[in-house]
Design a protein around this motif. Structure first.
Motif, mmCIF file in Angstrom:
data_model
loop_
_atom_site.group_PDB
_atom_site.id
_atom_site.type_symbol
_atom_site.label_atom_id
_atom_site.label_comp_id
_atom_site.label_asym_id
_atom_site.label_seq_id
_atom_site.Cartn_x
_atom_site.Cartn_y
_atom_site.Cartn_z
ATOM 1 N N ALA A 226 -62.966 -60.916 -62.707
ATOM 2 C CA ALA A 226 -64.164 -60.704 -62.606
ATOM 3 C C ALA A 226 -65.098 -61.478 -62.328
ATOM 4 N N PHE A 227 -65.482 -62.693 -62.709
ATOM 5 C CA PHE A 227 -66.245 -63.468 -62.587
ATOM 6 C C PHE A 227 -66.073 -64.090 -61.510
ATOM 7 N N ALA A 228 -64.873 -64.610 -60.986
ATOM 8 C CA ALA A 228 -64.831 -65.719 -59.471
ATOM 9 C C ALA A 228 -65.301 -64.098 -59.085
ATOM 10 N N GLY A 229 -64.354 -62.901 -58.592
ATOM 11 C CA GLY A 229 -65.042 -61.808 -57.480
ATOM 12 C C GLY A 229 -66.920 -61.599 -57.803
ATOM 13 N N ALA A 230 -67.839 -62.253 -58.954
ATOM 14 C CA ALA A 230 -69.253 -61.389 -58.321
ATOM 15 C C ALA A 230 -69.530 -62.696 -58.037
ATOM 16 N N LEU A 231 -69.155 -63.814 -57.727
ATOM 17 C CA LEU A 231 -69.373 -64.881 -56.982
ATOM 18 C C LEU A 231 -70.396 -65.312 -55.657
ATOM 19 N N PRO A 232 -69.815 -64.202 -55.099
ATOM 20 C CA PRO A 232 -69.785 -64.024 -53.697
ATOM 21 C C PRO A 232 -71.544 -63.207 -53.906
ATOM 22 N N THR A 233 -71.649 -62.029 -54.311
ATOM 23 C CA THR A 233 -72.586 -61.352 -55.096
ATOM 24 C C THR A 233 -74.010 -62.639 -55.066
ATOM 25 N N ILE A 234 -73.281 -63.443 -55.954
ATOM 26 C CA ILE A 234 -74.356 -64.387 -56.710
ATOM 27 C C ILE A 234 -75.322 -65.087 -55.589
ATOM 28 N N TYR A 235 -73.731 -65.936 -54.282
ATOM 29 C CA TYR A 235 -74.304 -65.902 -53.356
ATOM 30 C C TYR A 235 -74.906 -65.831 -52.565
ATOM 31 N N ALA A 236 -74.551 -64.706 -52.005
ATOM 32 C CA ALA A 236 -75.796 -63.550 -50.752
ATOM 33 C C ALA A 236 -77.087 -63.184 -51.632
#
Length: 290
Positions: A226-236
């Motif tokens: 889930a942490f890795a999955g959240a990174l695109p949101t943080i990127y955007a």
């Protein structure tokens, strides 16, 4: 992959609202942004679960009730907001559930994943100073278009047909929101992301025993955290990206480092985006405020 691989700005004192932040991607995003000084509001349907989850989030936090399946709850949340809002992260969602309806009579996945966030965004937009980030899915490509003549899928509902349509709607919403922001001369950006295949509690809710078991096994074997999955949101939310950008994992099998990714042709249809916006206004009573 860690958040250290993304250059994160100092967010000290800046307000962030994350829907569905009591678990999964939303909770991980809350931890990362709070760690950079943001004042993070967890907007959740179940405040008891939110209060439990917020113990894992460092820094200044708050839990507020928000039920995206209820327009009255959305309006109440928006009325209670005071001050600037740096980031609105439309993260909450439902995936491949049996047919059901929201309190206002909408097909639930379209109602929660798209219409609820559509209403929330427009009701809060006058406060937003930074970005609106809407979490879509790679499965948006499974929808060839919005079923404008039957958006609640009265004829031919299947859990994934409804889910795919709602995730396509997220991208069309982002496209049209960015167009309207630019037309209004607003510096606010509308962007989108998808988590790839991430291990969260989103999967396994079809209520079909074998299908849910299969998804459970597949998730354990293939999914990233889930942490890795959240990174695109943080990127955007934090990187130098253009309006209407779409971020996601850039590796194989919907995994890997976050970056800008491609969307389907249907998700680039500007006419459909405008038509969806107009329909969403009619269904929710919320409209662009700028």
């Amino acid at each position: 992959m860690t958040e250290k691989s993304i250059h994160l700005p100092d967010l000290s004192g800046r307000a962030v609202v994350i829907t569905g932040a009591n678990s999964g991607l939303g909770l991980e995003a809350a931890k990362i942004l709070a760690g950079r000084g943001a004042r993070v509001v967890l907007a959740v349907r179940d405040t008891a679960k939110g209060e439990e989850a917020v113990r894992e989030v460092p820094g200044e936090t708050e839990v507020r009730r928000l039920d995206l399946a209820d327009l009255a709850s959305i309006r109440e949340f928006a009325r209670g907001w005071k001050g600037d809002l740096e980031l609105l992260i439309n993260n909450a969602g439902l995936m491949a559930i049996p047919r059901s309806r929201t309190k206002d009579g909408f097909e639930t996945q379209f109602g929660v994943n798209h219409l609820g966030h559509f209403a929330l965004t427009n009701l809060l937009l006058e406060h937003v100073t930074g970005r609106v980030v809407t979490v879509s899915s790679g499965l948006h490509a499974g929808a060839t278009g919005i079923h404008f003549d039957d958006v609640n899928l009265e004829r031919g509902y299947t859990p994934y047909r409804a889910y795919n349509q709602s995730k396509l709607a997220n991208l069309l919403f982002t496209l049209e929101l960015q167009r309207r922001l630019e037309e209004a001369g607003s510096p606010v950006l509308a962007v989108a992301s998808h988590p790839g295949y991430a291990a969260t509690n989103l999967q396994g809710r079809t209520e079909k025993v074998w299908e849910d078991r299969f998804m459970g096994v597949l998730t354990r074997l293939v999914a990233q955290s889930a942490f890795a999955g959240a990174l695109p949101t943080i990127y955007a939310a934090t990187q130098d990206v253009p309006g209407a950008a779409y971020a996601g994992p850039t590796g194989l099998f919907m995994r890997g480092a976050p970056g800008l990714v491609r969307r389907s042709a249907a998700a680039q249809d500007t006419a459909a985006a405008r038509r969806l916006w107009e329909l969403s206004e009619e269904m929710t009573g919320a409209s662009f405020p700028l």
